[in-house]
Design a protein around this motif. Structure first.
Motif: not given
Length: 185
Positions: A16-20, A113-124, A126-129, A166-169
């Motif tokens: 998930a982190v690698s995909r992000l 682009l910053v909004t998109r970065v935030n969307e992608l990090s939130e998706e990651a 959610v995947a971690l959760r 660890k991965y959320e950080k």
């Protein structure tokens, strides 16, 4: 048995982190970056092929990407893929290489682009959760099926919680770094 659960959870979190990381590499900054076009799909040889498989991509200058096709017959296909992408670049073809000049970003584009970065990090995140939830379910099931003790189950749950922190950080650090790149470039 508990090791299998932890290994699976950690492996999936890594992915998930690698995909992000891959997705963030595709987000434009004001500087040229091969990651912008590396994963672009090109219709060549009758199928969709990633750019990096049919051409070398380099950045000789901070505001320019140069694409050298391995096979000159794919030049038009590469140009077409760039034009059809949502990157907004106008390819310049000199017969040997394709040059992409990276225009400076407007303030509004940077915000998007910053909004998109935030969307992608939130998706990651959610995947971690979701991965954490699956791991905890597996631990509960293992204890219920008498594969290991209640203490083992609790230890697995604690370890899973440590992993997600660890991965959320890691996700937060990557997103913050990319956001900084977008705003400063």
């Amino acid at each position: 048995m508990t090791d299998d659960i932890l290994l699976d959870v950690e492996e999936r979190m890594e992915k998930a982190v690698s995909r992000l990381k891959q997705n963030l590499a595709g987000i434009r900054t004001g500087r040229a970056n091969p990651g912008l076009v590396d994963s672009l799909k090109v219709m060549a040889y009758g199928s969709q092929v990633p750019m990096k498989q049919i051409a070398s991509v380099g950045c000789p200058e901070p505001t320019q990407i140069v694409i050298r096709p391995y096979d000159p017959s794919t030049m038009k296909d590469i140009e077409k893929a760039i034009v059809n992408s949502d990157l907004g670049f106008a390819p310049q073809n000199d017969g040997k290489v394709i040059r992409l000049n990276i225009p400076p970003l407007s303030t509004e584009t940077r915000r998007k682009l910053v909004t998109r970065v935030n969307e992608l990090s939130e998706e990651a995140k959610v995947a971690l959760r979701n991965i954490r939830r699956d791991g905890i379910k597996a631990a509960d099931k293992g204890e219920k099926d008498k594969l290991f003790s209640e203490n083992d189950r609790d230890a697995v749950k604690e370890e899973i919680q440590t992993l997600i922190k660890k991965y959320e950080k890691e996700v937060e650090v990557m997103a913050a770094a990319r956001e900084k790149d977008v705003l400063e470039a």
